[in-house]
Design a protein around this motif. Structure first.
Motif, PDB file in Angstrom:
ATOM      1  N   UNK A   6      32.928  -4.593  41.931  1.00  0.00           N
ATOM      2  CA  UNK A   6      34.366  -4.452  42.077  1.00  0.00           C
ATOM      3  C   UNK A   6      34.724  -4.804  43.511  1.00  0.00           C
ATOM      4  N   UNK A   7      35.812  -5.542  43.692  1.00  0.00           N
ATOM      5  CA  UNK A   7      36.251  -5.950  45.032  1.00  0.00           C
ATOM      6  C   UNK A   7      37.505  -5.155  45.404  1.00  0.00           C
ATOM      7  N   UNK A   8      37.445  -4.476  46.554  1.00  0.00           N
ATOM      8  CA  UNK A   8      38.605  -3.760  47.098  1.00  0.00           C
ATOM      9  C   UNK A   8      39.211  -4.671  48.154  1.00  0.00           C
ATOM     10  N   UNK A   9      40.472  -5.054  47.963  1.00  0.00           N
ATOM     11  CA  UNK A   9      41.085  -6.039  48.856  1.00  0.00           C
ATOM     12  C   UNK A   9      42.022  -5.448  49.901  1.00  0.00           C
ATOM     13  N   UNK A  10      42.242  -4.137  49.861  1.00  0.00           N
ATOM     14  CA  UNK A  10      43.132  -3.514  50.855  1.00  0.00           C
ATOM     15  C   UNK A  10      42.507  -2.272  51.494  1.00  0.00           C
ATOM     16  N   UNK A  11      41.260  -2.370  51.952  1.00  0.00           N
ATOM     17  CA  UNK A  11      40.646  -1.178  52.547  1.00  0.00           C
ATOM     18  C   UNK A  11      41.278  -0.854  53.901  1.00  0.00           C
ATOM     19  N   UNK A  12      41.225   0.414  54.309  1.00  0.00           N
ATOM     20  CA  UNK A  12      41.653   0.713  55.681  1.00  0.00           C
ATOM     21  C   UNK A  12      40.777  -0.079  56.655  1.00  0.00           C
ATOM     22  N   UNK A  13      41.371  -0.573  57.725  1.00  0.00           N
ATOM     23  CA  UNK A  13      40.633  -1.415  58.676  1.00  0.00           C
ATOM     24  C   UNK A  13      39.467  -0.690  59.332  1.00  0.00           C
ATOM     25  N   UNK A  14      39.493   0.653  59.338  1.00  0.00           N
ATOM     26  CA  UNK A  14      38.429   1.416  59.985  1.00  0.00           C
ATOM     27  C   UNK A  14      37.408   1.994  59.003  1.00  0.00           C
ATOM     28  N   UNK A  15      37.485   1.624  57.740  1.00  0.00           N
ATOM     29  CA  UNK A  15      36.593   2.179  56.714  1.00  0.00           C
ATOM     30  C   UNK A  15      35.296   1.373  56.637  1.00  0.00           C
ATOM     31  N   UNK A  16      34.481   1.445  57.697  1.00  0.00           N
ATOM     32  CA  UNK A  16      33.265   0.637  57.823  1.00  0.00           C
ATOM     33  C   UNK A  16      32.031   1.260  57.193  1.00  0.00           C
ATOM     34  N   UNK A  17      32.054   2.549  56.908  1.00  0.00           N
ATOM     35  CA  UNK A  17      30.862   3.253  56.447  1.00  0.00           C
ATOM     36  C   UNK A  17      30.661   3.068  54.941  1.00  0.00           C
ATOM     37  N   UNK A  18      29.621   2.341  54.533  1.00  0.00           N
ATOM     38  CA  UNK A  18      29.397   2.146  53.094  1.00  0.00           C
ATOM     39  C   UNK A  18      29.126   3.463  52.371  1.00  0.00           C
ATOM     40  N   UNK A  19      28.601   4.459  53.080  1.00  0.00           N
ATOM     41  CA  UNK A  19      28.346   5.754  52.434  1.00  0.00           C
ATOM     42  C   UNK A  19      29.652   6.459  52.070  1.00  0.00           C
ATOM     43  N   UNK A  20      30.706   6.260  52.861  1.00  0.00           N
ATOM     44  CA  UNK A  20      32.007   6.831  52.512  1.00  0.00           C
ATOM     45  C   UNK A  20      32.516   6.209  51.209  1.00  0.00           C
ATOM     46  N   UNK A  21      32.350   4.906  51.071  1.00  0.00           N
ATOM     47  CA  UNK A  21      32.764   4.224  49.843  1.00  0.00           C
ATOM     48  C   UNK A  21      31.918   4.670  48.654  1.00  0.00           C
ATOM     49  N   UNK A  22      30.607   4.769  48.860  1.00  0.00           N
ATOM     50  CA  UNK A  22      29.719   5.213  47.784  1.00  0.00           C
ATOM     51  C   UNK A  22      30.123   6.614  47.314  1.00  0.00           C
ATOM     52  N   UNK A  23      30.361   7.514  48.258  1.00  0.00           N
ATOM     53  CA  UNK A  23      30.725   8.890  47.912  1.00  0.00           C
ATOM     54  C   UNK A  23      32.037   8.915  47.119  1.00  0.00           C
ATOM     55  N   UNK A  24      33.011   8.116  47.535  1.00  0.00           N
ATOM     56  CA  UNK A  24      34.295   8.064  46.822  1.00  0.00           C
ATOM     57  C   UNK A  24      34.099   7.609  45.382  1.00  0.00           C
ATOM     58  N   UNK A  25      33.406   6.483  45.191  1.00  0.00           N
ATOM     59  CA  UNK A  25      33.236   5.953  43.839  1.00  0.00           C
ATOM     60  C   UNK A  25      32.295   6.800  43.000  1.00  0.00           C
ATOM     61  N   UNK A  26      31.266   7.384  43.601  1.00  0.00           N
ATOM     62  CA  UNK A  26      30.392   8.299  42.851  1.00  0.00           C
ATOM     63  C   UNK A  26      31.174   9.517  42.378  1.00  0.00           C
ATOM     64  N   UNK A  27      32.013  10.081  43.244  1.00  0.00           N
ATOM     65  CA  UNK A  27      32.790  11.268  42.870  1.00  0.00           C
ATOM     66  C   UNK A  27      33.795  10.952  41.760  1.00  0.00           C
ATOM     67  N   UNK A  28      34.387   9.790  41.813  1.00  0.00           N
ATOM     68  CA  UNK A  28      35.430   9.436  40.854  1.00  0.00           C
ATOM     69  C   UNK A  28      34.887   8.919  39.523  1.00  0.00           C
ATOM     70  N   UNK A  29      33.714   8.256  39.545  1.00  0.00           N
ATOM     71  CA  UNK A  29      33.267   7.545  38.343  1.00  0.00           C
ATOM     72  C   UNK A  29      31.801   7.764  37.987  1.00  0.00           C
ATOM     73  N   UNK A  30      31.212   8.868  38.420  1.00  0.00           N
ATOM     74  CA  UNK A  30      29.776   9.098  38.216  1.00  0.00           C
ATOM     75  C   UNK A  30      29.381   9.040  36.746  1.00  0.00           C
ATOM     76  N   UNK A  31      28.209   8.467  36.524  1.00  0.00           N
ATOM     77  CA  UNK A  31      27.637   8.431  35.186  1.00  0.00           C
ATOM     78  C   UNK A  31      26.894   9.725  34.895  1.00  0.00           C
ATOM     79  N   UNK A  32      26.064   9.693  33.868  1.00  0.00           N
ATOM     80  CA  UNK A  32      25.336  10.889  33.455  1.00  0.00           C
ATOM     81  C   UNK A  32      24.401  11.416  34.534  1.00  0.00           C
ATOM     82  N   UNK A  33      23.890  10.543  35.372  1.00  0.00           N
ATOM     83  CA  UNK A  33      22.953  10.967  36.426  1.00  0.00           C
ATOM     84  C   UNK A  33      23.668  11.380  37.713  1.00  0.00           C
TER      85      UNK A  33
END
Length: 162
Positions: A6-33
């Motif tokens: 998935x491509x996010x085209x309007x991220x905040x300019x300071x949102x450089x940490x991939x772990x912050x993105x991972x945590x957001x998407x894991x929290x919102x859309x986590x699978x069974x694991x």
């Protein structure tokens, strides 16, 4: 192999940490694991820096070939290397984030995220209504799309506005 990105085209300019993105998407859309994301790539606007580094490397190579030859030619290339080195130093500020590529574990997880975040309000001036868990940093509605496959990306042009 399919790419579940998935491509996010309007991220905040300071949102450089991939772990912050991972945590957001894991929290919102986590699978069974409990996980949704395989990997996350944060694309920053550093095209000019990369081009300057490539030019500096070529100048260094030419300088090494000129060594032992005519002093005027050697000085010319040393001056060029010095100028490019100074330019690189000036460009080393932290570049803004341009987009984020989030790769999901499965196609099902990708489709769920895409459907939840793809809002029909794109292009209108009205405010979308999304659950708080789907707002990045609690207040940002993300503009998303399915990403091109790696073979479709012109890697030398990433970060260049057209």
């Amino acid at each position: 192999a399919d790419d579940y990105t998935l491509r996010v085209t309007n991220p905040p300019e300071d949102a450089r940490d991939p772990e912050e993105w991972r945590a957001f998407f894991d929290a919102a859309f986590a699978g069974e694991d409990g996980h949704a994301v395989t990997c996350c790539t944060v694309v920053v606007k550093n095209g000019a820096l990369l081009r300057t580094l490539v030019e500096r490397r070529a100048a260094l190579r030419t300088l090494s070939l000129a060594a032992g030859g005519k002093k005027a030619k050697e000085k010319k290339w040393q001056d060029r290397v010095d100028a490019l080195t100074e330019l690189v130093r000036k460009m080393e500020e932290v570049p803004p984030v341009l987009k984020v590529l989030v790769t999901f574990e499965t196609e099902h997880l990708l489709d769920g995220a895409w459907k939840a975040l793809s809002t029909p309000w794109k292009g209108c001036r009205c405010a979308p209504t999304l659950p708080p868990g789907l707002l990045f940093r609690g207040d940002r509605v993300l503009a998303v799309g399915k990403s091109p496959t790696p073979s479709q990306i012109h890697w030398g042009e990433v970060g260049i506005g057209i």
